[in-house]
Structure formats: structure tokens, C-alpha cells
Design a protein around this motif. Structure first.
Motif, PDB file in Angstrom:
ATOM      1  N   THR A  78       7.600  11.208  -1.615  1.00 13.60           N
ATOM      2  CA  THR A  78       8.964  11.705  -1.874  1.00 13.60           C
ATOM      3  C   THR A  78       9.582  12.128  -0.542  1.00 13.60           C
ATOM      4  N   PRO A  79      10.892  12.316  -0.526  1.00 17.92           N
ATOM      5  CA  PRO A  79      11.534  12.757   0.720  1.00 17.92           C
ATOM      6  C   PRO A  79      11.284  14.229   1.038  1.00 17.92           C
ATOM      7  N   LEU A  80      10.593  14.962   0.147  1.00 20.14           N
ATOM      8  CA  LEU A  80      10.494  16.412   0.310  1.00 20.14           C
ATOM      9  C   LEU A  80       9.911  16.833   1.658  1.00 20.14           C
ATOM     10  N   TRP A 121       0.823  -1.206   0.000  1.00 21.27           N
ATOM     11  CA  TRP A 121       0.000   0.000   0.000  1.00 21.27           C
ATOM     12  C   TRP A 121       0.861   1.262   0.000  1.00 21.27           C
ATOM     13  N   ALA A 122       2.151   1.112   0.343  1.00 21.51           N
ATOM     14  CA  ALA A 122       3.017   2.291   0.493  1.00 21.51           C
ATOM     15  C   ALA A 122       3.569   2.719  -0.871  1.00 21.51           C
ATOM     16  N   HIS A 123       4.121   3.930  -0.904  1.00 24.36           N
ATOM     17  CA  HIS A 123       4.657   4.454  -2.178  1.00 24.36           C
ATOM     18  C   HIS A 123       5.931   3.715  -2.561  1.00 24.36           C
ATOM     19  N   PRO A 124       5.971   3.105  -3.753  1.00 21.18           N
ATOM     20  CA  PRO A 124       7.246   2.526  -4.178  1.00 21.18           C
ATOM     21  C   PRO A 124       8.255   3.661  -4.362  1.00 21.18           C
ATOM     22  N   GLY A 125       9.431   3.486  -3.841  1.00 22.49           N
ATOM     23  CA  GLY A 125      10.444   4.532  -3.998  1.00 22.49           C
ATOM     24  C   GLY A 125      10.245   5.727  -3.084  1.00 22.49           C
ATOM     25  N   GLY A 126       9.247   5.667  -2.215  1.00 22.11           N
ATOM     26  CA  GLY A 126       9.017   6.777  -1.297  1.00 22.11           C
ATOM     27  C   GLY A 126       9.704   6.557   0.046  1.00 22.11           C
ATOM     28  N   VAL A 127       9.227   7.319   1.026  1.00 27.63           N
ATOM     29  CA  VAL A 127       9.769   7.218   2.382  1.00 27.63           C
ATOM     30  C   VAL A 127       8.781   6.414   3.221  1.00 27.63           C
ATOM     31  N   ARG A 153      12.734   2.944   4.837  1.00 33.41           N
ATOM     32  CA  ARG A 153      13.265   3.118   3.487  1.00 33.41           C
ATOM     33  C   ARG A 153      13.004   4.541   3.011  1.00 33.41           C
ATOM     34  N   GLY A 154      13.833   4.950   2.060  1.00 29.73           N
ATOM     35  CA  GLY A 154      13.705   6.302   1.522  1.00 29.73           C
ATOM     36  C   GLY A 154      14.758   7.234   2.103  1.00 29.73           C
ATOM     37  N   ASP A 155      14.905   8.361   1.443  1.00 28.52           N
ATOM     38  CA  ASP A 155      15.972   9.302   1.775  1.00 28.52           C
ATOM     39  C   ASP A 155      15.498  10.278   2.852  1.00 28.52           C
ATOM     40  N   ALA A 156      15.428   9.806   4.061  1.00 25.65           N
ATOM     41  CA  ALA A 156      15.010  10.643   5.198  1.00 25.65           C
ATOM     42  C   ALA A 156      15.907  10.283   6.368  1.00 25.65           C
ATOM     43  N   PRO A 157      15.983  11.142   7.384  1.00 27.71           N
ATOM     44  CA  PRO A 157      16.809  10.801   8.550  1.00 27.71           C
ATOM     45  C   PRO A 157      16.360   9.466   9.154  1.00 27.71           C
ATOM     46  N   LEU A 158      17.353   8.692   9.646  1.00 28.92           N
ATOM     47  CA  LEU A 158      17.038   7.388  10.229  1.00 28.92           C
ATOM     48  C   LEU A 158      16.045   7.553  11.386  1.00 28.92           C
ATOM     49  N   TRP A 159      16.270   8.591  12.197  1.00 28.88           N
ATOM     50  CA  TRP A 159      15.389   8.861  13.338  1.00 28.88           C
ATOM     51  C   TRP A 159      14.695  10.198  13.067  1.00 28.88           C
ATOM     52  N   ALA A 210       9.993  15.082   4.457  1.00 30.49           N
ATOM     53  CA  ALA A 210      10.537  14.327   5.586  1.00 30.49           C
ATOM     54  C   ALA A 210      10.857  15.231   6.772  1.00 30.49           C
ATOM     55  N   ALA A 211      11.390  16.420   6.494  1.00 33.27           N
ATOM     56  CA  ALA A 211      11.750  17.318   7.594  1.00 33.27           C
ATOM     57  C   ALA A 211      10.501  17.780   8.345  1.00 33.27           C
ATOM     58  N   ARG A 212       9.451  18.086   7.588  1.00 37.81           N
ATOM     59  CA  ARG A 212       8.200  18.510   8.243  1.00 37.81           C
ATOM     60  C   ARG A 212       7.607  17.361   9.069  1.00 37.81           C
ATOM     61  N   LEU A 213       7.736  16.149   8.522  1.00 36.56           N
ATOM     62  CA  LEU A 213       7.260  14.994   9.274  1.00 36.56           C
ATOM     63  C   LEU A 213       8.010  14.888  10.601  1.00 36.56           C
ATOM     64  N   GLY A 214       9.333  15.045  10.530  1.00 35.10           N
ATOM     65  CA  GLY A 214      10.146  14.975  11.746  1.00 35.10           C
ATOM     66  C   GLY A 214       9.726  16.010  12.772  1.00 35.10           C
TER      67      GLY A 214
END
Lengths: 482, 361
Positions: B305-307, B258-264, B327-333, B309-313
Motif C-alpha cells: 500500500t502507499p502507507l 512478484w510485486a504487489h498488484p495495486g501496490g507501490v 506505479r502506485g500512489d507515491a511521490p514520483l521521486w 511510501a513516505a518512510r521509504l522516501g
């Protein structure tokens, strides 16, 4: 009597009267549930708040003063045995349930809260705290956490560790940490999992978050008597092979039955060498189906008699007999030690044959009560400490049993912990490098070796055993096991 | 490109660790962010696979860490047993060691517990290159520190798991899945919370926040779960899924299809009460998808997309919710993490030469 300088400074951390130093005051702390060992500490500190505990531990760290945290002192492995040159920090007064969230099914408790009190508090919400060590009416959650206590329902529900969601603790370095929390999930290393079962070597838990489970709606508890232990063991194998997952599978042997009969007037089928207790639990619809299957299996296993509990009262009576077995054995013998080695379940019968043979050969009586579903033995080895050499013979039998458990691929302890009692057997289970690895971890938490030193790891030179193992208060005539 | 070591025996594994100053263990790399560390040799466990011991009457098995979890599920299934936490990403090839190191639980976690609750013992290589065994091989053991639990979620940063012993349970006779639609995230949370406290002993309790629907699974004898399903559907509107629909539903959950392929893809640990706030956070991030599992105690959030990710954090930090990027280009934590002094001290105890990366790498 004037206090030593260090105790004077220590006393200043607490309100007057909460540092016990008089011989009479210290007497009740000299032993725990393993009465064969006794030691008088320098003092007993009685904190009432988490801040006081933190201050005490930081003092101990600064002064390199060893400390032993203690709850109700029910450890069967000598886990809270005091240290002569150290203090005891008794946590019974930190006995508040700080939070109970019935909707999200967790409780935050202080370490001195009694195990059974958690379930009492949760009961109005239809919830309970699953781990149920036999001493649950007196043992504390802090002690359960330190020793990863088990109970009769571990096969299905696991041990203390499986129910601890979060821990706030003061480590032996004085650092205060908070791990996990109210969530039943986590990310990152499982620090709570590492802390539970540390045997007091890491520090003192100040607040523990426990998961609560809905109480099972329905139980089907069967007590079945067998002519031989082997038959009871075979019944266990048949139950396990059937695909049923009982909440508990317990066996008591003839000597344990004799003791329980005398203590709580439980009536067991006559002429039996073993009694099996099996309990199913779940929604009534599920139990209704599964009990038919269980009853068939038991009927086919050749019992002398099988008695299903007809109501809640009969169920409680069955469990009362089982859980009183330890104290009941006290009636058969002035002294006893309890082992809790584990063997692979399929080798239970073989293990019991060895124990009985050695018991006869060495002239040491041994009653057996065990968590058969887990392969967790509980040989109660009886001796009279007034007879010279009796304790040594009992210890020798205990040692043979533990070595057998390891040789069979099991463990030296299923739920009581290593403590002082089994520390010399740790090398039977772990290599030099493995023990070194654990010692390095202990040193990370406690670089000064002040937190419950002398427990878990083997030490040079054995502790002097007392020749008669009455509890110090029994000796003083203040308590008895009646 | 990181060099890749591929030991084929335990001896080779020990030698590979000893001879590599900076090394990180990987399995099938189905959670690639966990091993996305620069300048480190990767130690692949895919050559160390196979079940070493399995005795159904003991409710335990021991397998090499590189064993795919689907192989284990098949072997257990032949004997009517299973790992009740439903290991994730089995079809994608996830290994047993990777499942432990990631600390990742599937829908069945709800009933009996997760990886941490079923792991019994490990053999692992520490940072000094020693092959050590801690924990036990029987269903109950309290001897020594519980390193096996500690390794759950430790991301290979404290040692290399070589061999793992697990407890297993008998597989329930049958299962039945219900889908219960709700108004919104608050409605989903109400159902999750209420259902978790009932007498039903549900086997799994998940929800899609995007579809505002709870998915729950009953397991046990057919007549019993039929009766319980009737009671549940009398309390909340919904329907029984066909066996095929149920299969698809749980497979989608386990494989993150269900998740985005290639996403975070981010795992978060939370309480059910925090779910509506997490859902609100997700709705503010473009294209985010959110699934809750374990009765609302965990959730997986997917970003296209990783765009964002910072707001999510930032959002997670504000809510006090811990998270891990799988998975994806976001901080591990994404929400950061606590760093008590003891964490460094234990790292130094197990890995004195910092052979393995830190949790921050």
C-alpha cells in the motif's frame, strides 16, 4: 614582456609559472592531432586541482573569455584547436586516479588520466577499462569523454559513453554539477549520456566515474590476408551472419599494410590487398567452441593465408601493427588527414570501391584502415603540404567521402567527433531545425559561447589552412614522427 | 479525467503536439505513475506502431515508438537476434518508447548494458512542435549531441519520441539458469559482487532479497555454459533450474508478477555495497518485497500500500539512493532529486513553452 590586463588578472588565479604566455611555450599547443589547422592562443593555463579549473572557468565566464580544454591534444578532428582570442586550459596535471573499487568494479579519475593507465591500475584486480582508441597510450579520459572516443572493440563493448557512470563537471556557466555515480543504473534523464561527446561545448569534466570490466580470460585472434578488399568484406558479412559476436573486426588495406610493415616490422601475407583481423574473447570454454566456427568461416572465405595468434605475444603483435597504422602512414607521406565516416556494414565494399576510384581520379593517395564490424571507415588521405593545392585536393576527397557516408545512411563521424574538421558537413547530416535544436542545448550550457567555440557547428568563413601541416614542434625541430 | 489524443501518423502526432498547450506522451501505461500528472492532455502512441527498418546484417532496427516490445522481440527472434537488456513488461504490452522514456532495463542489462547503451537514434517532436532526428541509424555515430541517451529516463518531459533506432546483438545459442541460496542480504551481496568479477561473463545476475537467493543466467554454447555452471555450483551451493523453471523465473522478473498488484513499485539505483542497507530498510516496511538486478546495481521495491511510501522516501534519502516510482500512489521521486540550474535551462531549450510537464509534475 608585460601581460594584458585580462591575462594579469588570470595569472593571479594560479601560482606563479602556471600561466604560459611566451611564444615558445605556446607553440606546442597550437595544433592537436589534426595538424592542418594551427592557432596560437593568448595563453595556456596549467591548473593542478579541480578547484583551480573551476576558478578558471568562472573567470572566463565573468570576463567572456573563450577557453579550450585540452588533454594530450590527440584529437583527429581539431577538437582542441585553440582560439586566437582565448586561452587553453590544459588538464594533464589533473592526472590522479582518485578511487579504484575492485569489488564494485569502478574507478573515479581526473580528466588528465591517460586512458591506458586506467587499465594498468585495474589489471592487478583482473579488471580493465574497455574503450581502446588507437592513441590510448597517450590520450586522456577527459578528451575521451569530450569526444566520445571509440576504438577497435566498439561493436561488442560500445564507446566511451557506454562506460561512463558518473561525471562531476564545471559547466561554462561556472555551475558545478554531479551526475550519476558508482551505480551502473540510474533514474531520470541520462545527463552523463548527454555530456559525453559534447566536444568541449558544455564545460570541463573534473571527475569521471568509469565502469571496469573483468578482463576476458581467453582470446582467439586471427589475421587473414585476402587478394581483394571485396573478399575481406565478404568474410566480415559471413562472420556477422554466423551469430558470432567478435570483440573486434578490423580491416587494413595494402597501403596501410605497407606502412605498418615498415613501422613495426609486422609481417603480413604477401600479395594481399587486404588483411582482416578478427578477435573472439570470453571464457576459455566459450572461445574453444566459437573459434572452431570462426576458423571454418574464415577458411571458407578464400584467404591467401589465415594466421591465428598462437600466444599472447603474437596477439599483441597483431594489434601493435593495427594500432600503429596511423603513425606508420606518417612514413609514407609528410602529411595526412584521417576521416572516420560510417556506412552501413553491408555497403562497406561499395564505399571502398568509390574511395579507391576517387583516389585515382583525383590523384590523392589514400590508405584504409577500418573498424569493419562497425562500418566505421578510416581513410588516411595522404598529401604533401608543400605542394600547392595538395591539401585542398585531400580535403576535397575527404568531403566526397563524408557526403557518401551520409548518402548511404551513415554518419560523418564514428568516433573522432566533428570538431573543426567536419563542422561544415554537419548540415549534410542534420536539418536546419536539428542544428538549431543542438545549438539551443549548447546555449543552455554556455550562454556566452566561451566553451570551445567554433567546434561542431558550421561557422561563416573557413579557417585558414596552413600550407604545410607539420606540428609546430616538428617545425621547430623538437619532435618528429620517427 | 485527462483528455486522450490518439494520432495515427507522424503528421497527426506533430499536429497533436502543436495544438495542445499542455501534453504528456504515454505508451501502454504499464508504468502508470510516470504519467500520473494532473491537468494534462495525454498523447497515446499506441496508434504509431510497427517496425520501419530492420536489416539483421546491420545489427540495427528502427521502429515507431508505440511498437510493443514483444512485437520487436518476436521479429528479432526470427532472425536469431535480440535486445540484450531484456525489455521489461513485454507481456503487459510495454512499448518501445515507454521503455526508453522510463529508462527501464531487464535482467540482461548486466552483461552488455541497458537501454542507454543500445539506443542509437531518435526522431522526436520537441516542445516547439518540430519533428527532429538526432543520433544515427548505424551502430556507431559521434556526430552531434547524444540526445538519444538523454531521452533515456526522461519520462516524456523533454519531447515526444516518435521513432527509435536500436542496436541489437545475435542471440546466444543457449542459456542456463542457476539458483544460489544465501544466508541473508549480506550473503546475497557477497555472491553478487564476487560473481560479477569472475571470468564467467554471466548473462544476468539478479537476486530476491525476500528469499535470500541469487538467480544467475549463463548464455553461450551448451558445452561452455555447462562447464561454467559446474564451476559456479562448486563455489556456492545451489542448483540448475529446468528450462521451464528458468522461463518462469525470468518472466516473473520481467513482468513484476512478484510485486504487489495495486501496490507501490519503486526502482532504485544503487551500488551492490548498499544492498544490505536497502534490504534492512525494506524489512522495516510492512509487507515490502525487494528484488535486486544488474548485479546489485538496481533494485525494485514493492509495497502493498502507499502507507509506507513516505518512510521509504526518508530511508532512501538517508542512504543516498536515487529512486523512481513506477506505479502506485507515491511521490514520483521518493528520495527527491537534484535540481541543478542547467536542468531548467535544457528543459527551456527543448520545450520553451513548457508544453510538456516538468520532472516534478
Amino acid at each position: 614582456m608585460s601581460l594584458s590586463p585580462i591575462l594579469t588578472r588570470l595569472a593571479a588565479l594560479l601560482p606563479a609559472g602556471r600561466l604560459l604566455t611566451g611564444p615558445a611555450q605556446l607553440a606546442s599547443y597550437e595544433s592537436d592531432g589534426l595538424t592542418a589547422f594551427q592557432e596560437r592562443p593568448l595563453a595556456v593555463a596549467v591548473p593542478e586541482t579541480a578547484d583551480e579549473v573551476v576558478a578558471l572557468v568562472r573567470f572566463c565566464h565573468a570576463e567572456r573569455l573563450p577557453f579550450v580544454a585540452r588533454g594530450s591534444g590527440t584529437s583527429l578532428s581539431g577538437g582542441s584547436l585553440p582560439i586566437k582570442e582565448g586561452i587553453v586550459i590544459t588538464l594533464n596535471r589533473l592526472n590522479r586516479i582518485l578511487r579504484l573499487d575492485p569489488a564494485q568494479r569502478f574507478a573515479v579519475v581526473q580528466p588528465g588520466v591517460i586512458n591506458a593507465q586506467v587499465s594498468v591500475a585495474a589489471a592487478p584486480h583482473g579488471l580493465h577499462y574497455a574503450p581502446d582508441p588507437s592513441s590510448q597510450s597517450i590520450c586522456t579520459i577527459g578528451g575521451n569523454v569530450a569526444f566520445n572516443s571509440g576504438g577497435a572493440h566498439c561493436l561488442k563493448h560500445g564507446m566511451t559513453s557506454n562506460h561512463v557512470l558518473g561525471i562531476k563537471a564545471v559547466l561554462a556557466t561556472g555551475e558545478v554539477v554531479e551526475w550519476g555515480g558508482a551505480s551502473r543504473e540510474q533514474v531520470g534523464p541520462d545527463w552523463c549520456g548527454l555530456f559525453v561527446g559534447n566536444e568541449g561545448l558544455f564545460g570541463i569534466a573534473l571527475e569521471i566515474t568509469l565502469q571496469l570490466l573483468p578482463k576476458s580470460e581467453c582470446f582467439h585472434t586471427v589475421l587473414a590476408g585476402y587478394r581483394t578488399l571485396e573478399q575481406a568484406g565478404d568474410a566480415v558479412s559471413a562472420i556477422v551472419a554466423s551469430g558470432l559476436l567478435p570483440g573486434a573486426i578490423e580491416i587494413m588495406d595494402a597501403l596501410a599494410l605497407e606502412a605498418a610493415s615498415a613501422a613495426v616490422h609486422a609481417e603480413y601475407p604477401p600479395g594481399c590487398e587486404a588483411v582482416l583481423i578478427v578477435e573472439l574473447e570470453g571464457p576459455r570454454e566459450t572461445v574453444a567452441v566459437e573459434r572452431v566456427r570462426l576458423d571454418e568461416i574464415i577458411a571458407a572465405s578464400g584467404p591467401v593465408e589465415a594466421r591465428p595468434a598462437r600466444d599472447a605475444e603474437e596477439r599483441l603483435a597483431i594489434w601493435k601493427g593495427r594500432k600503429s597504422a596511423f603513425s606508420a602512414v606518417g612514413r609514407l607521406s609528410p602529411d595526412f588527414i584521417v576521416q572516420d565516416g560510417v556506412v552501413p556494414r553491408r555497403r562497406l565494399g561499395e564505399a571502398l570501391r568509390h574511395i579507391n576510384a576517387w583516389s585515382r581520379e583525383m590523384g590523392v593517395r589514400c590508405a584504409n584502415v577500418f573498424h569493419a564490424g562497425d562500418g566505421n571507415l578510416h581513410p588516411l588521405i595522404l598529401y604533401d603540404g608543400r605542394v600547392p593545392g595538395a591539401l585542398e585536393r585531400a580535403e576535397a576527397l575527404a568531403g566526397r567521402i563524408l557526403k557518401m557516408c551520409v548518402a548511404m545512411g551513415g554518419s560523418i563521424t564514428g568516433e573522432h567527433g566533428v570538431g573543426v574538421e567536419k563542422r561544415q558537413y554537419l548540415p549534410d547530416m542534420f536539418s536546419v531545425d536539428e542544428i538549431d535544436c543542438m545549438k539551443r542545448i549548447a546555449a543552455a550550457f554556455d550562454p556566452c559561447s566561451i566553451a570551445n567555440p567554433g567546434k561542431m557547428f558550421p561557422v561563416a568563413g573557413a579557417l585558414a589552412l596552413v600550407q604545410h601541416g607539420l606540428h609546430p614542434l616538428e617545425k621547430a625541430g623538437l619532435i618528429s614522427r620517427e | 479525467m485527462n483528455p486522450l489524443l490518439t494520432p495515427a501518423s507522424l503528421d497527426e502526432l506533430v499536429e497533436a503536439v502543436r495544438s495542445t498547450p499542455r501534453v504528456l506522451v504515454v505508451g501502454a501505461r504499464t508504468k502508470p505513475r510516470l504519467s500520473a500528472v494532473p491537468d494534462v492532455a495525454l498523447l497515446s502512441m499506441t496508434g504509431l506502431r510497427g517496425i520501419i527498418e530492420y536489416d539483421p546484417t546491420e545489427f540495427t532496427f528502427t521502429a515507431l515508438a508505440g511498437t510493443p516490445v514483444r512485437e520487436i522481440a518476436a521479429a528479432l527472434g526470427e532472425k536469431g537476434q535480440y535486445l540484450p537488456f531484456d525489455p521489461m513488461l513485454g507481456e503487459a504490452g510495454a512499448t518501445l518508447g515507454g521503455t526508453v522514456a522510463a529508462g527501464l532495463n531487464g535482467p540482461g542489462r548486466f552483461r552488455y548494458g541497458g537501454v542507454r547503451d543500445f539506443i542509437l537514434g531518435v526522431r522526436f517532436v520537441d516542445g516547439s512542435g518540430r519533428l527532429l532526428r538526432l543520433g544515427g541509424k548505424v551502430v556507431k555515430n559521434a556526430a552531434g549531441f547524444d540526445l538519444p541517451k538523454f531521452f533515456t529516463g526522461s519520462l516524456g518531459r523533454f519531447g515526444v519520441l516518435a521513432e527509435i533506432t536500436f542496436k541489437v546483438f545475435p542471440r546466444p545459442a543457449s542459456t542456463l539458469t542457476l539458483r544460489l541460496p544465501a544466508e541473508d542480504a549480506a550473503g546475497v551481496t557477497r555472491i553478487l559482487t564476487a560473481a560479477a568479477s569472475t571470468r564467467w561473463e554471466l548473462d544476468a545476475l539478479d537476486a530476491s532479497l525476500d528469499e535470500s537467493a541469487v538467480c544467475t543466467r549463463l548464455a553461450g554454447p551448451v558445452p561452455a555454459i555447462d562447464a561454467l555452471a559446474g564451476e559456479i555450483l562448486a563455489r556456492w551451493p545451489g542448483r540448475k533450474l529446468s528450462p521451464e523453471e528458468a522461463q518462469t523465473t525470468w518472466s516473473e522478473a520481467a513482468e513484476f508478477s512478484w510485486a504487489h498488484p495495486g501496490g507501490v513499485l519503486v526502482k532504485v539505483a544503487l551500488t551492490p555495497a548498499q544492498l544490505p542497507a536497502l534490504s534492512a530498510l525494506g524489512r522495516n516496511l510492512a509487507g515490502a518485497r525487494l528484488r535486486a538486478t544488474n548485479g546489485g546495481n538496481a533494485a525494485f521495491l514493492s509495497l502493498p500500500t502507499p502507507l509506507d511510501a513516505a518512510r521509504l522516501g526518508e530511508g532512501l534519502r538517508a542512504l543516498g539512493i536515487a529512486a523512481l516510482t513506477l506505479r502506485g500512489d507515491a511521490p514520483l521521486w521518493p528520495a527527491g532529486r537534484d535540481k541543478p540550474a542547467i536542468a531548467s535551462a535544457v528543459k527551456a531549450a527543448l520545450d520553451p513553452q513548457n508544453r510538456f510537464p516538468s520532472l516534478d509534475d
